[in-house]
Design an enzyme around this catalytic site. Sequence first.
Site, PDB file in Angstrom:
ATOM      1  N   SER A  13      -0.128  -5.775  -8.722  1.00  0.00           N
ATOM      2  CA  SER A  13      -1.121  -4.898  -8.098  1.00  0.00           C
ATOM      3  C   SER A  13      -1.664  -3.924  -9.131  1.00  0.00           C
ATOM      4  O   SER A  13      -0.931  -3.117  -9.695  1.00  0.00           O
ATOM      5  CB  SER A  13      -0.503  -4.109  -6.942  1.00  0.00           C
ATOM      6  OG  SER A  13      -1.387  -3.071  -6.583  1.00  0.00           O
ATOM      7  N   HIS A  38      -3.768  -8.649  -7.685  1.00  0.00           N
ATOM      8  CA  HIS A  38      -3.928  -7.989  -6.389  1.00  0.00           C
ATOM      9  C   HIS A  38      -4.727  -6.699  -6.594  1.00  0.00           C
ATOM     10  O   HIS A  38      -4.368  -5.857  -7.414  1.00  0.00           O
ATOM     11  CB  HIS A  38      -2.545  -7.678  -5.803  1.00  0.00           C
ATOM     12  CG  HIS A  38      -2.583  -7.120  -4.417  1.00  0.00           C
ATOM     13  ND1 HIS A  38      -2.739  -7.905  -3.297  1.00  0.00           N
ATOM     14  CD2 HIS A  38      -2.481  -5.847  -3.973  1.00  0.00           C
ATOM     15  CE1 HIS A  38      -2.734  -7.135  -2.210  1.00  0.00           C
ATOM     16  NE2 HIS A  38      -2.575  -5.873  -2.593  1.00  0.00           N
ATOM     17  N   ASP A  40      -6.388  -3.449  -4.794  1.00  0.00           N
ATOM     18  CA  ASP A  40      -6.334  -2.602  -3.599  1.00  0.00           C
ATOM     19  C   ASP A  40      -7.590  -1.755  -3.485  1.00  0.00           C
ATOM     20  O   ASP A  40      -7.870  -0.925  -4.344  1.00  0.00           O
ATOM     21  CB  ASP A  40      -5.100  -1.691  -3.666  1.00  0.00           C
ATOM     22  CG  ASP A  40      -3.815  -2.476  -3.463  1.00  0.00           C
ATOM     23  OD1 ASP A  40      -3.697  -3.156  -2.430  1.00  0.00           O
ATOM     24  OD2 ASP A  40      -2.943  -2.412  -4.354  1.00  0.00           O
ATOM     25  N   MET A  42      -9.472   1.003  -1.218  1.00  0.00           N
ATOM     26  CA  MET A  42      -9.184   2.023  -0.189  1.00  0.00           C
ATOM     27  C   MET A  42     -10.381   2.946  -0.040  1.00  0.00           C
ATOM     28  O   MET A  42     -11.039   3.284  -1.024  1.00  0.00           O
ATOM     29  CB  MET A  42      -7.972   2.855  -0.609  1.00  0.00           C
ATOM     30  CG  MET A  42      -6.747   2.028  -0.948  1.00  0.00           C
ATOM     31  SD  MET A  42      -5.336   3.080  -1.302  1.00  0.00           S
ATOM     32  CE  MET A  42      -4.147   1.818  -1.849  1.00  0.00           C
ATOM     33  N   HIS A  71      -7.444  -6.752  -1.346  1.00  0.00           N
ATOM     34  CA  HIS A  71      -6.835  -6.200  -0.128  1.00  0.00           C
ATOM     35  C   HIS A  71      -7.672  -5.002   0.312  1.00  0.00           C
ATOM     36  O   HIS A  71      -7.608  -3.942  -0.303  1.00  0.00           O
ATOM     37  CB  HIS A  71      -5.392  -5.790  -0.481  1.00  0.00           C
ATOM     38  CG  HIS A  71      -4.639  -5.125   0.620  1.00  0.00           C
ATOM     39  ND1 HIS A  71      -3.439  -4.466   0.395  1.00  0.00           N
ATOM     40  CD2 HIS A  71      -4.894  -5.007   1.947  1.00  0.00           C
ATOM     41  CE1 HIS A  71      -2.996  -3.976   1.537  1.00  0.00           C
ATOM     42  NE2 HIS A  71      -3.862  -4.279   2.490  1.00  0.00           N
ATOM     43  N   MET A  73      -8.507  -2.000   2.434  1.00  0.00           N
ATOM     44  CA  MET A  73      -7.974  -0.972   3.342  1.00  0.00           C
ATOM     45  C   MET A  73      -9.137  -0.033   3.640  1.00  0.00           C
ATOM     46  O   MET A  73      -9.167   1.123   3.219  1.00  0.00           O
ATOM     47  CB  MET A  73      -6.796  -0.261   2.666  1.00  0.00           C
ATOM     48  CG  MET A  73      -5.552  -1.149   2.588  1.00  0.00           C
ATOM     49  SD  MET A  73      -4.376  -0.624   1.331  1.00  0.00           S
ATOM     50  CE  MET A  73      -5.057  -1.481  -0.094  1.00  0.00           C
ATOM     51  N   MET A 146       2.597  -6.191   5.396  1.00  0.00           N
ATOM     52  CA  MET A 146       2.824  -4.989   4.577  1.00  0.00           C
ATOM     53  C   MET A 146       4.280  -4.538   4.718  1.00  0.00           C
ATOM     54  O   MET A 146       4.794  -4.402   5.830  1.00  0.00           O
ATOM     55  CB  MET A 146       1.901  -3.849   5.017  1.00  0.00           C
ATOM     56  CG  MET A 146       0.431  -4.027   4.681  1.00  0.00           C
ATOM     57  SD  MET A 146       0.080  -4.162   2.916  1.00  0.00           S
ATOM     58  CE  MET A 146       0.711  -2.607   2.274  1.00  0.00           C
ATOM     59  N   ASP A 180       3.701  -7.136   0.450  1.00  0.00           N
ATOM     60  CA  ASP A 180       3.099  -6.129  -0.441  1.00  0.00           C
ATOM     61  C   ASP A 180       3.707  -4.765  -0.123  1.00  0.00           C
ATOM     62  O   ASP A 180       3.605  -4.295   1.010  1.00  0.00           O
ATOM     63  CB  ASP A 180       1.585  -6.131  -0.170  1.00  0.00           C
ATOM     64  CG  ASP A 180       0.798  -5.105  -0.979  1.00  0.00           C
ATOM     65  OD1 ASP A 180       1.339  -4.570  -1.955  1.00  0.00           O
ATOM     66  OD2 ASP A 180      -0.377  -4.868  -0.610  1.00  0.00           O
TER      67      ASP A 180
HETATM   68  C1  DX5 Z   1      -0.233  -0.131  -1.051  1.00  0.00           C
HETATM   69  C2  DX5 Z   1      -0.867  -1.303  -1.746  1.00  0.00           C
HETATM   70  C3  DX5 Z   1       0.047  -2.071  -2.616  1.00  0.00           C
HETATM   71  C4  DX5 Z   1       0.658  -1.264  -3.736  1.00  0.00           C
HETATM   72  C5  DX5 Z   1       1.994  -1.864  -4.051  1.00  0.00           C
HETATM   73  O1  DX5 Z   1      -1.184   0.429  -0.218  1.00  0.00           O
HETATM   74  O2  DX5 Z   1      -1.390  -2.204  -0.780  1.00  0.00           O
HETATM   75  O3  DX5 Z   1      -0.606  -3.222  -3.131  1.00  0.00           O
HETATM   76  O4  DX5 Z   1      -0.103  -1.232  -4.904  1.00  0.00           O
HETATM   77  O5  DX5 Z   1       2.623  -1.080  -5.018  1.00  0.00           O
HETATM   78  P1  DX5 Z   1       4.203  -1.144  -5.249  1.00  0.00           P
HETATM   79  O6  DX5 Z   1       4.530  -2.547  -5.638  1.00  0.00           O
HETATM   80  O7  DX5 Z   1       4.420  -0.159  -6.328  1.00  0.00           O
HETATM   81  O8  DX5 Z   1       4.854  -0.760  -3.940  1.00  0.00           O
HETATM   82 ZN    ZN Z   2      -2.164  -4.133  -1.482  1.00  0.00          ZN
END
Ligand code: DX5
Ligand code: ZN
Length: 229
Positions: A13, A38, A40, A42, A71, A73, A146, A180
């Site tokens: 990620s 991956h 993220d 947001m 991903h 969010m 999740m 994740d």
């Molecule tokens: C959290 C994200 C994850 C995050 C995971 O909202 O969706 O992808 O980056 O990070 P680690 O592996 O450090 O928990």
């Molecule tokens: Zn994620």
Amino acid sequence: MPWKELPLRIAPSLLSCDFARLAEELAGVEAGGADWHHVDVMDGHFVPNLTIGPPVVERIHATAKRPLDVHLMITEPARYAEAFARAGAHVLTFHVELCADDAAARSVARAFRDAGVPEVGIALNPDTPVERVAGVLDAVDLVLVMSVFPGFGGQRFMPEVLPKTVWLREHGYAGHVEMDGGLNPETLPRCAAAGADVLVAGSAIYGVPDRRTRIRELRAAGEAARRTA
Ligand code: DX5
Ligand code: ZN
């Protein structure tokens, strides 16, 4: 194909990388054996954090040599389907919590496909029951279970979500199951044994200097756990 035959995919990620050195960070984990990146996204509404949008994803896609697992969010995923499709998302995942019912979830999945996204994913927060996606499994290629509340990297893995992954495999779901949040050499094997084939790790990979050794360790631990499952 039975789920145990899906190759394990390790997906670092980007949230935990050094964004000032993005291209080098991507190349480093690719050389170390990463299967997917991956990414993220947001929006500060669905989760209390802000990250990146389509223009940065497009630049990541331009330099990356592995598929982008994006991903979302964000509260209005369908509105941005075309932007993320154009930016190069290979997997585009939205959260089921945003959908009032199965018809609403199907319409987001349809919007993603119409935009040309190759694979569509649906994500579940830790407190969302897996039954919420039961009626739309035929419409998606990936279910993201999740294992932390989304928003931040570096949180503690929540083992209580593992039964959702087991449930999906016991009910014959043969697509990708991704986990994740909080995955590391101790927790990732539990995800693989439960039936997950896409394993996201942010801080456990980008937080160590030797990414190759870490990715190899994660993959070996996951494959061993799956053999004994
Ligand atoms: C959290 C994200 C994850 C995050 C995971 O909202 O969706 O992808 O980056 O990070 P680690 O592996 O450090 O928990
Ligand atoms: Zn994620």
